[in-house]
Every structure is written in C-alpha cells, then in structure tokens.
Design an enzyme around this catalytic site. Structure first.
Site, short mmCIF file in Angstrom:
data_model
loop_
_atom_site.label_atom_id
_atom_site.label_comp_id
_atom_site.label_asym_id
_atom_site.label_seq_id
_atom_site.Cartn_x
_atom_site.Cartn_y
_atom_site.Cartn_z
N GLY A 70 -13.11 -22.11 -22.46
CA GLY A 70 -13.15 -21.44 -23.75
C GLY A 70 -13.65 -22.33 -24.87
O GLY A 70 -13.99 -23.50 -24.66
N SER A 71 -13.66 -21.78 -26.08
CA SER A 71 -14.22 -22.49 -27.22
C SER A 71 -13.33 -23.60 -27.74
O SER A 71 -13.82 -24.63 -28.23
CB SER A 71 -14.52 -21.50 -28.35
OG SER A 71 -13.34 -20.82 -28.75
N THR A 72 -12.01 -23.44 -27.65
CA THR A 72 -11.10 -24.44 -28.19
C THR A 72 -11.07 -25.69 -27.32
O THR A 72 -10.94 -26.81 -27.82
CB THR A 72 -9.68 -23.87 -28.32
OG1 THR A 72 -9.74 -22.64 -29.05
CG2 THR A 72 -8.75 -24.83 -29.07
N ASP A 125 -5.23 -26.04 -22.01
CA ASP A 125 -6.08 -24.85 -22.01
C ASP A 125 -5.84 -24.04 -23.28
O ASP A 125 -4.85 -24.25 -23.98
CB ASP A 125 -5.78 -23.99 -20.78
CG ASP A 125 -6.96 -23.13 -20.36
OD1 ASP A 125 -7.91 -22.98 -21.15
OD2 ASP A 125 -6.93 -22.59 -19.23
N ALA A 148 -5.86 -20.05 -25.33
CA ALA A 148 -5.24 -18.74 -25.10
C ALA A 148 -5.86 -17.74 -26.06
O ALA A 148 -6.33 -18.10 -27.15
CB ALA A 148 -3.73 -18.81 -25.32
N ASP A 149 -5.87 -16.49 -25.64
CA ASP A 149 -6.35 -15.42 -26.51
C ASP A 149 -5.25 -14.94 -27.45
O ASP A 149 -5.54 -14.48 -28.55
CB ASP A 149 -6.86 -14.25 -25.66
CG ASP A 149 -8.04 -14.65 -24.80
OD1 ASP A 149 -9.01 -15.22 -25.34
OD2 ASP A 149 -7.99 -14.42 -23.58
N LYS A 207 -4.52 -14.55 -21.49
CA LYS A 207 -5.69 -15.38 -21.26
C LYS A 207 -6.70 -14.59 -20.43
O LYS A 207 -6.36 -13.59 -19.81
CB LYS A 207 -5.32 -16.67 -20.53
CG LYS A 207 -4.52 -17.63 -21.40
CD LYS A 207 -4.08 -18.89 -20.66
CE LYS A 207 -5.18 -19.62 -19.94
NZ LYS A 207 -6.32 -19.99 -20.85
N GLU A 225 -7.85 -20.58 -14.11
CA GLU A 225 -7.00 -21.18 -15.14
C GLU A 225 -5.53 -21.15 -14.72
O GLU A 225 -4.80 -22.12 -14.91
CB GLU A 225 -7.19 -20.43 -16.46
CG GLU A 225 -8.53 -20.67 -17.12
CD GLU A 225 -8.76 -19.81 -18.33
OE1 GLU A 225 -9.63 -20.15 -19.15
OE2 GLU A 225 -8.07 -18.77 -18.48
#
Length: 280
Positions: free
Chosen positions: A74-76, A129, A131-132, A142, A151
């Site tokens: 993901g982006s983070t 990781d 998270a959404d 996620k 993940e």
C-alpha cells in the site's frame, strides 16, 4: 475502548538537524480527533505527511538489528520502507525482509534491502503494514490494494504485528470512514455463489471488484478475484470472519481481528497517535 494516546512532538531523526539525532516524546495526552477545514489538495498533502510520520514511528520503535521484518503493501508502507532502508544504511543493521505482495517485493529490491520469503524465514520478528480502516478495538479492514491474503499470512507469522495509517483511517466502528466494504478473495469460479451466500446470510451486497486499467475484474497476486462486501450494519466481526471463511470458494477475508498489537496514526497536526488493544 482501547488505550490511545498522542506521542507529542515525535521527531523523525531524518528531520532533525545534524548533531541532534534523537526522538523526543514530550508527554502523553488522551487521543482526540481534530477536524480542520482544509481544501482537498491541502488535506491530501497532510495525509501524505501523516503516512510518513506513522511509518517512521513504527520503524524506529519496533525494528532492531538482526531481525526478520514483514513488509506490508500500500501507499503508507512506502514511507516505512524508506525509513527502514535509511536506518539499515546509517546504522549498518542486519535486516531480512519478507514481502506481502509484488509491490512490497519491488520496494525491498529498489531500496537494496535483503529479500527473503516464508520458506526460508517462516517466523518473523515483526510485520509492519497499513490498513484501510481501524476501529476502537483494533479490528482492521485491509485489502483495498488486493493483497489481503498474503498480508494476513505474513502478519500471522510475525511475533509482533504493527499497523501504520493516517488520520483518515481511524474509526470508532468499521464502516464509519471506509465505504468500499470488506474485501474477500475468492476462487474465480465461485464468485457468484459466494456473493449470493454472503448477501443472503449477512445482508448488504458483495460486488466483484473491476479493474480500471484492464478489461474485466481485478486479479490478485494469487490469480483470484476479489469481492467487496458492502455491509449494512456493525457485526460481531470475529464470528462473521470465521463464517465467511467457511463458505466454499472463499480464500481469505480482509477482516483482521485480534491480530494488530499496536496502531500508529499520523495526525493532521503533525503528532503521532498510538492505539493499543483494549484491556479485557
């Protein structure tokens, strides 16, 4: 509700001037939500800085020499890998990285970090990781990026699972902020019966995720499809997660229940919020 606090004036070492390389935690105060009136462009910039703050905090507080680290997607996570690579270079750390996706693998290689897998390193010291969405009990949604199965496997192999997110992902209950539903990875031939079963048993609608840059559905790294279940109300997520996984054709869900040990939220005001699981 879980213990939550702000790490005030948490300072990234790379943001400090030369000769002042130390993190400062001034004091702890109750976690609060700040609602600032900003333009969409400014809010996006604030979110990116918040992601960076969360990623740096997690790496600085949980990664040590001679560890095997699970690298999320993901982006983070991009900012966390930036910081991890920086620390490896500056501190000469011996770190082995296990990816959760093709994206994570490419990040590891691009930064010159040591790449491994679960065959060679089936037990990880820590996994970091994104998270959404994160609720008050540290239950996560996620899989917005389609990597939920790998993940969850990597997180399950780690002694410590640490989550990083920006302020937009913080919710009291799931569905408050994230409106795209719970991702569910399914065997392609089963997506229609699985979708019908979920809607019948739990309500809402489970929709096949379609791709934007190709014709047809999104295909995961495991060559499966993804259903996005748009639920109508709050559930007992532990029970629902188990029940959905028992449906023939379901590979994995994007519900991460009882897995996260700590969540770092990059906040709008430049602080880093920390949330631990509630004490039973």
């Amino acid at each position: 509700m879980g213990r939550a606090m702000l790490l005030q004036r948490w300072i990234c070492p790379t943001l400090l001037s030369a000769g002042h390389r130390s993190a400062v935690v001034k004091k702890e105060t109750p976690f609060t939500h700040m609602r600032l009136f900003t333009s969409p462009s400014n809010r996006h910039g604030m979110a990116e800085e918040a992601k960076k703050l969360a990623g740096y905090a997690a790496v600085d507080n949980h990664v040590q020499d001679n560890q095997v680290v699970g690298v999320g997607s993901g982006s983070t996570i991009v900012y966390a890998v930036d910081r991890l690579a920086e620390r490896v270079r500056q501190e000469k750390l011996n770190i082995v990285c296990v990816p959760t996706s093709f994206q994570a693998r490419q990040l590891i290689l691009q930064h010159g970090l040591t790449l491994s897998d679960l065959d060679r390193h089936p037990e990880l010291d820590v996994a970091i990781d994104g998270a959404d969405e994160v609720d008050a009990s540290l239950t996560l949604i996620k899989g917005g990026g389609g990597c939920l199965t790998q993940e969850k496997i990597v997180a399950g192999c780690a002694k410590h699972f640490i989550v990083i997110a920006d302020f937009r992902k913080d919710s009291s209950v799931l569905g408050q902020q994230w409106k795209k539903g719970v991702p569910i990875e399914v065997i392609p031939m089963a997506y229609v019966p699985v979708s019908r079963t979920i809607a019948k048993r739990f309500g809402g609608e489970a929709v096949l995720r379609m791709a934007f840059s190709k014709a047809g559905p999104v295909v995961t790294d495991n060559s499966n499809f993804i259903l996005d279940w748009k639920f109508e109300h709050t559930h007992n997520w532990k029970e629902v997660n188990i029940a959905i996984k028992m449906i023939p054709g379901v590979v994995e869900t994007g519900l991460f229940v009882g897995m996260a040990e700590r969540v770092y939220f990059g906040m709008e005001d430049g602080n880093v919020g920390v949330r631990d699981p509630p004490v039973n």
